[in-house]
Write a protein that holds these residues in place. Structure first.
Motif, PDB file in Angstrom:
ATOM      1  N   ALA A 164      16.309  -7.659   0.267  1.00  0.00           N
ATOM      2  CA  ALA A 164      15.518  -8.282   0.265  1.00  0.00           C
ATOM      3  C   ALA A 164      14.550  -7.398   0.121  1.00  0.00           C
ATOM      4  CB  ALA A 164      16.348  -9.171   1.456  1.00  0.00           C
ATOM      5  N   ALA A 165      13.566  -8.020  -0.183  1.00  0.00           N
ATOM      6  CA  ALA A 165      12.309  -6.922  -0.254  1.00  0.00           C
ATOM      7  C   ALA A 165      10.974  -8.055   0.766  1.00  0.00           C
ATOM      8  CB  ALA A 165      11.268  -7.053  -1.455  1.00  0.00           C
ATOM      9  N   THR A 166      10.901  -6.788   1.829  1.00  0.00           N
ATOM     10  CA  THR A 166      10.144  -7.345   2.959  1.00  0.00           C
ATOM     11  C   THR A 166       8.687  -6.325   3.254  1.00  0.00           C
ATOM     12  OG1 THR A 166      10.690  -5.476   4.175  1.00  0.00           O
ATOM     13  CG2 THR A 166      12.295  -7.306   4.075  1.00  0.00           C
ATOM     14  N   GLU A 167       8.197  -7.003   3.799  1.00  0.00           N
ATOM     15  CA  GLU A 167       6.336  -6.379   3.605  1.00  0.00           C
ATOM     16  C   GLU A 167       6.653  -4.663   3.263  1.00  0.00           C
ATOM     17  OE1 GLU A 167       4.099  -8.412   6.162  1.00  0.00           O
ATOM     18  OE2 GLU A 167       3.502  -9.879   5.230  1.00  0.00           O
ATOM     19  N   ASN A 168       7.370  -4.759   4.503  1.00  0.00           N
ATOM     20  CA  ASN A 168       7.022  -2.955   4.353  1.00  0.00           C
ATOM     21  C   ASN A 168       8.524  -2.361   3.815  1.00  0.00           C
ATOM     22  OD1 ASN A 168       5.764  -3.185   7.018  1.00  0.00           O
ATOM     23  ND2 ASN A 168       7.326  -4.190   8.378  1.00  0.00           N
ATOM     24  N   GLY A 169       9.271  -2.776   3.072  1.00  0.00           N
ATOM     25  CA  GLY A 169       9.641  -2.265   2.321  1.00  0.00           C
ATOM     26  C   GLY A 169      11.755  -2.849   1.894  1.00  0.00           C
ATOM     27  N   PHE A 170      12.746  -2.685   2.370  1.00  0.00           N
ATOM     28  CA  PHE A 170      13.683  -3.287   1.879  1.00  0.00           C
ATOM     29  C   PHE A 170      14.802  -3.689   2.996  1.00  0.00           C
ATOM     30  CE2 PHE A 170      11.982  -1.623  -1.738  1.00  0.00           C
ATOM     31  CZ  PHE A 170      12.022  -2.593  -3.320  1.00  0.00           C
ATOM     32  N   VAL A 171      15.668  -4.075   3.168  1.00  0.00           N
ATOM     33  CA  VAL A 171      16.752  -4.673   3.879  1.00  0.00           C
ATOM     34  C   VAL A 171      18.059  -4.798   3.051  1.00  0.00           C
ATOM     35  CG1 VAL A 171      17.878  -6.281   5.573  1.00  0.00           C
ATOM     36  CG2 VAL A 171      15.222  -5.394   5.669  1.00  0.00           C
ATOM     37  N   VAL A 172      18.476  -3.303   3.745  1.00  0.00           N
ATOM     38  CA  VAL A 172      20.358  -3.665   2.435  1.00  0.00           C
ATOM     39  C   VAL A 172      21.332  -3.738   3.349  1.00  0.00           C
ATOM     40  CG1 VAL A 172      22.002  -2.754   0.958  1.00  0.00           C
ATOM     41  CG2 VAL A 172      19.176  -1.895   0.799  1.00  0.00           C
ATOM     42  N   ARG A 173      22.287  -5.057   3.196  1.00  0.00           N
ATOM     43  CA  ARG A 173      23.104  -5.282   4.135  1.00  0.00           C
ATOM     44  C   ARG A 173      24.293  -5.350   3.911  1.00  0.00           C
ATOM     45  NH1 ARG A 173      26.516  -9.445   5.819  1.00  0.00           N
ATOM     46  NH2 ARG A 173      25.957 -11.333   4.869  1.00  0.00           N
ATOM     47  N   THR A 174      25.238  -4.451   4.361  1.00  0.00           N
ATOM     48  CA  THR A 174      26.942  -4.708   4.130  1.00  0.00           C
ATOM     49  C   THR A 174      27.676  -5.202   4.855  1.00  0.00           C
ATOM     50  OG1 THR A 174      27.367  -2.056   5.203  1.00  0.00           O
ATOM     51  CG2 THR A 174      26.198  -1.929   2.585  1.00  0.00           C
ATOM     52  N   GLY A 175      28.081  -5.643   5.254  1.00  0.00           N
ATOM     53  CA  GLY A 175      28.806  -6.734   6.325  1.00  0.00           C
ATOM     54  C   GLY A 175      27.597  -6.631   7.079  1.00  0.00           C
ATOM     55  N   ALA A 176      28.150  -6.525   8.547  1.00  0.00           N
ATOM     56  CA  ALA A 176      27.926  -6.682   9.910  1.00  0.00           C
ATOM     57  C   ALA A 176      26.533  -5.582   9.376  1.00  0.00           C
ATOM     58  CB  ALA A 176      28.874  -6.844  10.660  1.00  0.00           C
ATOM     59  N   VAL A 177      26.266  -4.613   8.566  1.00  0.00           N
ATOM     60  CA  VAL A 177      25.353  -3.576   9.043  1.00  0.00           C
ATOM     61  C   VAL A 177      24.141  -3.728   8.466  1.00  0.00           C
ATOM     62  CG1 VAL A 177      24.869  -0.995   8.675  1.00  0.00           C
ATOM     63  CG2 VAL A 177      27.247  -2.147   9.909  1.00  0.00           C
ATOM     64  N   SER A 178      22.997  -3.684   8.760  1.00  0.00           N
ATOM     65  CA  SER A 178      21.992  -3.976   7.486  1.00  0.00           C
ATOM     66  C   SER A 178      20.895  -2.349   7.597  1.00  0.00           C
ATOM     67  CB  SER A 178      20.939  -5.371   7.955  1.00  0.00           C
ATOM     68  OG  SER A 178      21.308  -6.080   8.336  1.00  0.00           O
ATOM     69  N   ASP A 223       1.180  -1.299  -0.097  1.00  0.00           N
ATOM     70  CA  ASP A 223      -0.252  -0.036   0.274  1.00  0.00           C
ATOM     71  C   ASP A 223       1.136   1.478  -0.018  1.00  0.00           C
ATOM     72  OD1 ASP A 223      -1.929  -1.709   0.776  1.00  0.00           O
ATOM     73  OD2 ASP A 223      -2.400  -1.347   2.206  1.00  0.00           O
ATOM     74  N   THR A 224       0.430   2.286  -0.433  1.00  0.00           N
ATOM     75  CA  THR A 224       1.267   3.355  -0.876  1.00  0.00           C
ATOM     76  C   THR A 224       1.669   4.097   0.357  1.00  0.00           C
ATOM     77  OG1 THR A 224       0.532   3.869  -2.744  1.00  0.00           O
ATOM     78  CG2 THR A 224       1.588   6.134  -1.847  1.00  0.00           C
ATOM     79  N   VAL A 225       2.743   4.625   0.810  1.00  0.00           N
ATOM     80  CA  VAL A 225       2.960   4.888   2.623  1.00  0.00           C
ATOM     81  C   VAL A 225       4.099   6.112   1.773  1.00  0.00           C
ATOM     82  CG1 VAL A 225       2.205   3.051   3.413  1.00  0.00           C
ATOM     83  CG2 VAL A 225       5.041   3.246   3.206  1.00  0.00           C
ATOM     84  N   ALA A 226       3.921   6.712   3.380  1.00  0.00           N
ATOM     85  CA  ALA A 226       5.156   8.221   3.002  1.00  0.00           C
ATOM     86  C   ALA A 226       6.118   7.474   2.719  1.00  0.00           C
ATOM     87  CB  ALA A 226       4.662   8.957   4.019  1.00  0.00           C
ATOM     88  N   ILE A 227       7.193   7.700   1.613  1.00  0.00           N
ATOM     89  CA  ILE A 227       8.734   7.305   1.889  1.00  0.00           C
ATOM     90  C   ILE A 227       9.356   8.363   2.691  1.00  0.00           C
ATOM     91  CG2 ILE A 227      11.129   6.947   0.278  1.00  0.00           C
ATOM     92  CD1 ILE A 227       8.465   6.431  -1.744  1.00  0.00           C
ATOM     93  N   GLN A 228      10.070   6.903   3.643  1.00  0.00           N
ATOM     94  CA  GLN A 228      11.024   8.370   4.496  1.00  0.00           C
ATOM     95  C   GLN A 228      12.608   7.884   3.923  1.00  0.00           C
ATOM     96  OE1 GLN A 228       9.338   7.200   8.260  1.00  0.00           O
ATOM     97  NE2 GLN A 228       8.145   8.551   8.416  1.00  0.00           N
ATOM     98  N   THR A 229      12.905   6.930   3.433  1.00  0.00           N
ATOM     99  CA  THR A 229      14.309   6.089   3.392  1.00  0.00           C
ATOM    100  C   THR A 229      14.419   5.899   1.895  1.00  0.00           C
ATOM    101  OG1 THR A 229      14.655   5.819   5.894  1.00  0.00           O
ATOM    102  CG2 THR A 229      16.100   5.188   4.488  1.00  0.00           C
ATOM    103  N   ILE A 230      15.476   6.069   1.625  1.00  0.00           N
ATOM    104  CA  ILE A 230      15.758   5.786   0.678  1.00  0.00           C
ATOM    105  C   ILE A 230      17.371   5.890   0.394  1.00  0.00           C
ATOM    106  CG2 ILE A 230      16.006   5.973  -2.119  1.00  0.00           C
ATOM    107  CD1 ILE A 230      14.132   9.104  -1.183  1.00  0.00           C
ATOM    108  N   PRO A 272      17.953  -0.538   6.439  1.00  0.00           N
ATOM    109  CA  PRO A 272      15.833  -0.616   5.811  1.00  0.00           C
ATOM    110  C   PRO A 272      16.554   0.710   4.797  1.00  0.00           C
ATOM    111  CG  PRO A 272      15.887   0.088   8.187  1.00  0.00           C
ATOM    112  CD  PRO A 272      17.696   0.338   8.305  1.00  0.00           C
ATOM    113  N   ALA A 273      15.108   0.325   4.154  1.00  0.00           N
ATOM    114  CA  ALA A 273      15.035   1.502   3.456  1.00  0.00           C
ATOM    115  C   ALA A 273      13.051   1.404   3.006  1.00  0.00           C
ATOM    116  CB  ALA A 273      15.300   1.628   1.832  1.00  0.00           C
ATOM    117  N   ASP A 274      12.736   2.409   2.522  1.00  0.00           N
ATOM    118  CA  ASP A 274      11.271   2.372   1.771  1.00  0.00           C
ATOM    119  C   ASP A 274      11.088   2.382   0.362  1.00  0.00           C
ATOM    120  OD1 ASP A 274       9.751   3.214   4.273  1.00  0.00           O
ATOM    121  OD2 ASP A 274      11.264   5.158   4.285  1.00  0.00           O
ATOM    122  N   ALA A 275      12.320   2.642  -0.007  1.00  0.00           N
ATOM    123  CA  ALA A 275      12.715   3.174  -1.970  1.00  0.00           C
ATOM    124  C   ALA A 275      14.099   1.803  -1.847  1.00  0.00           C
ATOM    125  CB  ALA A 275      12.443   3.724  -1.860  1.00  0.00           C
TER     126      ALA A 275
END
Length: 422
Positions: A151-165, A12-19, A167-170
């Motif tokens: 990875a795409a999740t129900e709420n957006g995306f998760v991007v992992r760079t080594g030990a850091v993950s 569902d369309t939600v406000a994009i806060q993190t790109i 979250p993103a809306d876009a």
């Protein structure tokens, strides 16, 4: 790579806060600039210690930004994929790009051939402007952050760079292709696209020089010709034709005519080169008969010097045609004359190989355009996912067309992201 959890579904369309933008090249930085603002957090993840490494070597360091003229003239400069780019190029044109740089303090100059450069002729000035504008817009850039998983999740995306993950809306994939891998373009984006359910078409070098079997012109390296006609044959069938400048190299052929055709060339193909376009075989044969008949005492070599061809090339041609340097026109028989005509009108050269990714300027192939919206660069499979720049199955001719495509697709994605928030 983690497999997408939301293929063929739309949130569902939600406000994009993190790109999150993966890749700090010209497309990624330009997208970040245009997506930032109004409370949006824009994070650029770059695998290398600094951004824009490939940009710095573009146009031998002078950075051919775009091409002049009407944007409608751009569409034929992307092989078979110009149609896909029409919405993005019309929405953010070459004039818009020049205006952007001019408004931000970087003057440009246009050469007679239509190529547009920064007035300073320094790619570093272009990169500095982009980075400064990112800082002004509050874009966060993290270098030395190679992305390991997406990875795409129900709420957006998760991007992992080594030990850091993160979250993103876009999520915007702006990783480039695989040419000049030392600059960071090593094909990471293709793995990310596949992990998120996208098809990646076959990858190959483009804007690449050609190596020739039994290369007859190795000792003529550096000699160039303007406006030659080059035909591409495969299994004795003509499949493409290109008009352009040609350059002899130690290993084969280069120059714009070959570079632009290279997206279609494969090992084993035959290139037939006309060194006297637009003259036809029949017209040249008739002209040569007349010239030799009226100049019987002249050497064949000097008769051929009447044509606009380098003397060293003519000597090579006569050798290839089995004609002695000291043969006079009066002694040139029909068979020998026909061999000359063949070499001038359709000299056949068999392709040994295409230059590799270390030398090719761009990558042919990439994320399938069938799965990307041409107006917004949005994935048709995963909501909130965008592909921009060379990671797409797009490769342009030399002359600024590839950078213009990078900037235009970047703006298309950024505007779509901003619209999503409204």
């Amino acid at each position: 790579m983690l497999r997408s959890l939301a293929l063929h579904t739309y949130r569902d369309t939600v406000a994009i806060q993190t790109i999150i933008i993966i890749g700090g090249g010209p497309a990624g930085l330009f997208c970040a600039i245009h997506a930032a603002g109004e409370g949006r957090r824009v994070l650029v993840l770059e695998k290398k210690p600094s951004c824009g490494r490939k940009l710095l070597i573009t146009g031998t360091g002078q950075c051919n930004l775009t091409h002049a003229g009407e944007v409608a003239g751009f569409f034929d400069h992307y092989g078979d994929h110009g149609k896909f780019l029409r919405p993005a190029l019309r929405s953010f044109t070459n004039r818009d790009l020049v205006a952007f740089f001019e408004e931000h303090g970087l003057s440009t100059v246009t050469e007679q051939n239509g190529k547009v450069f920064p007035e300073s002729r320094k790619a570093a000035d272009v990169l500095t402007l982009l980075l400064d504008e990112c800082r002004r817009m509050g874009v966060e850039i993290r270098c030395n952050e190679p992305v390991k998983e997406v990875a795409a999740t129900e709420n957006g995306f998760v991007v992992r760079t080594g030990a850091v993950s993160y979250p993103a809306d876009a999520l915007v994939v702006a990783t480039g292709g695989v040419t000049y891998p030392a600059t960071g373009s090593s094909g990471d984006g293709y793995a990310m696209a596949r992990a998120l359910g996208h098809t990646v078409t076959a990858i190959a070098p483009a804007l690449a020089a050609v190596e020739v079997q039994d290369h007859p012109f190795a000792d003529l390296a550096g000699i160039s010709f303007e406006g030659l006609s080059i035909s591409l044959f495969r299994e004795n069938k003509k499949i493409r034709e290109q008009t352009g400048d040609l350059l002899f190299t130690h290993a084969g052929l280069s120059g714009p005519g070959i570079l632009h055709l290279s997206r279609y060339i494969a090992a084993g193909d035959v290139l037939r080169i006309s060194f006297l376009p637009p003259t036809t075989r029949e017209a040249l044969a008739a002209d040569l008969v007349e010239k030799t008949a009226s100049n019987g005492n002249r050497l064949v070599r000097t008769v051929l010097n009447d044509y606009p061809l380098p003397d060293r090339f003519i000597r090579k041609l006569l050798h290839a045609a089995g004609i002695a340097d000291d043969l006079t026109a009066a002694h040139l028989d029909k068979k020998a004359r026909n061999r000359i005509v063949t070499h001038l009108i359709e000299w056949p050269l068999t392709v040994q190989a295409i230059s590799g990714f270390d030398e090719a300027m761009v990558t042919r192939g990439g994320v399938s355009l069938d799965e990307v919206d041409p107006k917004s660069m949005t994935s048709k499979l995963v909501h909130g996912l965008y592909f921009i720049g060379e990671v797409l199955d797009i490769d342009g001719d030399t002359g600024g067309y590839n950078l213009q495509a990078a900037f235009s697709t970047a703006v298309a994605a950024a505007r779509a992201i901003v619209r999503e928030e409204v």
